[in-house]
Design a protein around this motif. Sequence first.
Motif, PDB file in Angstrom:
ATOM      1  N   ARG A 120       0.814  -1.219   0.000  1.00  0.00           N
ATOM      2  CA  ARG A 120       0.000   0.000   0.000  1.00  0.00           C
ATOM      3  C   ARG A 120       0.845   1.266   0.000  1.00  0.00           C
ATOM      4  O   ARG A 120       0.375   2.321  -0.388  1.00  0.00           O
ATOM      5  CB  ARG A 120      -0.945   0.008   1.208  1.00  0.00           C
ATOM      6  CG  ARG A 120      -1.969  -1.124   1.195  1.00  0.00           C
ATOM      7  CD  ARG A 120      -3.073  -0.866   2.198  1.00  0.00           C
ATOM      8  NE  ARG A 120      -3.907   0.252   1.796  1.00  0.00           N
ATOM      9  CZ  ARG A 120      -4.228   1.278   2.580  1.00  0.00           C
ATOM     10  NH1 ARG A 120      -3.739   1.352   3.809  1.00  0.00           N
ATOM     11  NH2 ARG A 120      -5.011   2.229   2.137  1.00  0.00           N
ATOM     12  N   VAL A 121       2.105   1.147   0.464  1.00  0.00           N
ATOM     13  CA  VAL A 121       2.978   2.334   0.505  1.00  0.00           C
ATOM     14  C   VAL A 121       4.366   1.976  -0.023  1.00  0.00           C
ATOM     15  O   VAL A 121       5.368   2.144   0.668  1.00  0.00           O
ATOM     16  CB  VAL A 121       3.056   2.923   1.930  1.00  0.00           C
ATOM     17  CG1 VAL A 121       1.737   3.545   2.340  1.00  0.00           C
ATOM     18  CG2 VAL A 121       3.461   1.845   2.960  1.00  0.00           C
ATOM     19  N   ALA A 142       8.466   8.727  -1.990  1.00  0.00           N
ATOM     20  CA  ALA A 142       7.118   8.549  -1.425  1.00  0.00           C
ATOM     21  C   ALA A 142       6.173   9.678  -1.820  1.00  0.00           C
ATOM     22  O   ALA A 142       6.530  10.853  -1.771  1.00  0.00           O
ATOM     23  CB  ALA A 142       7.201   8.446   0.094  1.00  0.00           C
ATOM     24  N   LYS A 145       0.115  10.843  -0.788  1.00  0.00           N
ATOM     25  CA  LYS A 145      -0.956   9.885  -0.503  1.00  0.00           C
ATOM     26  C   LYS A 145      -0.437   8.733   0.339  1.00  0.00           C
ATOM     27  O   LYS A 145      -1.101   8.281   1.287  1.00  0.00           O
ATOM     28  CB  LYS A 145      -1.548   9.361  -1.814  1.00  0.00           C
ATOM     29  CG  LYS A 145      -2.727   8.417  -1.628  1.00  0.00           C
ATOM     30  CD  LYS A 145      -3.298   7.964  -2.957  1.00  0.00           C
ATOM     31  CE  LYS A 145      -3.959   9.117  -3.688  1.00  0.00           C
ATOM     32  NZ  LYS A 145      -4.644   8.633  -4.932  1.00  0.00           N
ATOM     33  N   GLU A 146       0.763   8.252   0.021  1.00  0.00           N
ATOM     34  CA  GLU A 146       1.338   7.155   0.797  1.00  0.00           C
ATOM     35  C   GLU A 146       1.647   7.587   2.224  1.00  0.00           C
ATOM     36  O   GLU A 146       1.426   6.825   3.179  1.00  0.00           O
ATOM     37  CB  GLU A 146       2.618   6.657   0.107  1.00  0.00           C
ATOM     38  CG  GLU A 146       2.348   5.896  -1.180  1.00  0.00           C
ATOM     39  CD  GLU A 146       3.620   5.572  -1.926  1.00  0.00           C
ATOM     40  OE1 GLU A 146       3.780   4.406  -2.344  1.00  0.00           O
ATOM     41  OE2 GLU A 146       4.469   6.475  -2.095  1.00  0.00           O
ATOM     42  N   ARG A 149      -1.551   7.599   4.142  1.00  0.00           N
ATOM     43  CA  ARG A 149      -1.973   6.229   4.463  1.00  0.00           C
ATOM     44  C   ARG A 149      -1.209   5.681   5.667  1.00  0.00           C
ATOM     45  O   ARG A 149      -1.784   5.036   6.543  1.00  0.00           O
ATOM     46  CB  ARG A 149      -1.730   5.316   3.256  1.00  0.00           C
ATOM     47  CG  ARG A 149      -2.740   5.461   2.137  1.00  0.00           C
ATOM     48  CD  ARG A 149      -2.349   4.592   0.957  1.00  0.00           C
ATOM     49  NE  ARG A 149      -3.299   4.728  -0.136  1.00  0.00           N
ATOM     50  CZ  ARG A 149      -3.071   4.317  -1.380  1.00  0.00           C
ATOM     51  NH1 ARG A 149      -1.909   3.723  -1.665  1.00  0.00           N
ATOM     52  NH2 ARG A 149      -3.982   4.472  -2.312  1.00  0.00           N
ATOM     53  N   GLU A 150       0.095   5.941   5.705  1.00  0.00           N
ATOM     54  CA  GLU A 150       0.893   5.405   6.798  1.00  0.00           C
ATOM     55  C   GLU A 150       0.588   6.112   8.114  1.00  0.00           C
ATOM     56  O   GLU A 150       0.541   5.468   9.173  1.00  0.00           O
ATOM     57  CB  GLU A 150       2.386   5.510   6.471  1.00  0.00           C
ATOM     58  CG  GLU A 150       3.305   4.990   7.569  1.00  0.00           C
ATOM     59  CD  GLU A 150       3.071   3.528   7.941  1.00  0.00           C
ATOM     60  OE1 GLU A 150       3.454   3.151   9.070  1.00  0.00           O
ATOM     61  OE2 GLU A 150       2.516   2.765   7.114  1.00  0.00           O
TER      62      GLU A 150
END
Length: 377
Positions: A120-121, A142, A145-146, A149-150
């Motif tokens: 996902r990341v 990175a 958005k990533e 998410r994290e």
Amino acid sequence: MFALNSHIKKLSLIAIVIAFSVQEVVAQSTYAERLGWPKGSRVLILHVDDAGMSFDSNQGTIEALEKGVANSFSVMMPCPWVSPMVKYIKENPTVDAGIHITLTSEWETYRWGPLAGQKRVPGLTDKDGCFWEDVGQVRKHASSKEVGREIRAQLKRASQMGFYPTHLDTHMGTVFSKPGYLLKYIHIGKKERIPIMFPGGHNSMLLEQVKTRDLSELDKAKFIYANDQASAKLMKMMKLAQTLGKKVWNAGLPVLDDLHGMSQDWKFPDDMEITDSTLQEWFSGKYQESLSRLKPGLTMVIMHCTKTTDLFKEFSGSGNRRKGDMLAMMDPKFRKFLEDQGFILTTWREVMERRAKVGKQRFKNVNMDLLATVFLN
């Protein structure tokens, strides 16, 4: 708000910009005043970073809190020693415990990876599936958005464990290293109603730290001022931090007037005999000297209190510095200094309670055009 190159921390670009905003806001009322403290008050959050990173980090954090004057800390959720730290938090529900948003894994032989999962990341991970070792690699690979998410994955992990953070801050200053990351950080804090570490006031001490740094990186900064040299960019960007601080405040969150993270750069004499006694005396003295220069306002003092053992030396050479932080917080002379100087100690929990009592008080003049110019360019 620091970016690491190898194991040596350096102020990130956004931190540099924030620090040079001091000339713009020094004449205004402080955020401490807005939160209800008397004019001229020097209010401190004595904050320990890196809880959960190791057994030694946990022990140092706890001793600085229980035997010393430290009163706040934050946990690195992706790290191996989180569970014992969360157990301590649940057994002591009044402690001021936040999440130290972790997007890097800086040690060569002791590493961790994203809670969101590599799939996902992917931009946050290296070939080993761990976070990148330094902030520059994160910025290169990175997406915003990533990062968002994290951050949310780390909040979710805390919630699943029954840990509800009093605030958010950032490991190695990564969320301040790129405008898109910073917007995610602010947005999540606003949406979840969790205070975020953001120095948007006079930043006098932060400026003092920046003056010792290499500003050449600003020459590479694009923004809209791509053709200017560092000094010109600083002049044009001074208002950015003030504007962002107002935006954070208007979102209903508290804002810091200043940030003190100087101990990471203190170099004790080469000929000093390293014992607990000498470390305590030297670090305590340095804290007293630097804090005596603080201007009025709400200041977060960042430290890395660690009860270092031989195991800590296996992956980090920063043990004596971190142990010095812990011992300084436990020094009776430092406690008396704080009392004699009239410092007011607070926590993120109290700061958010005060911000809630202030209510919908807002800054009327927020230069949104400036933010759009910088963050959307």
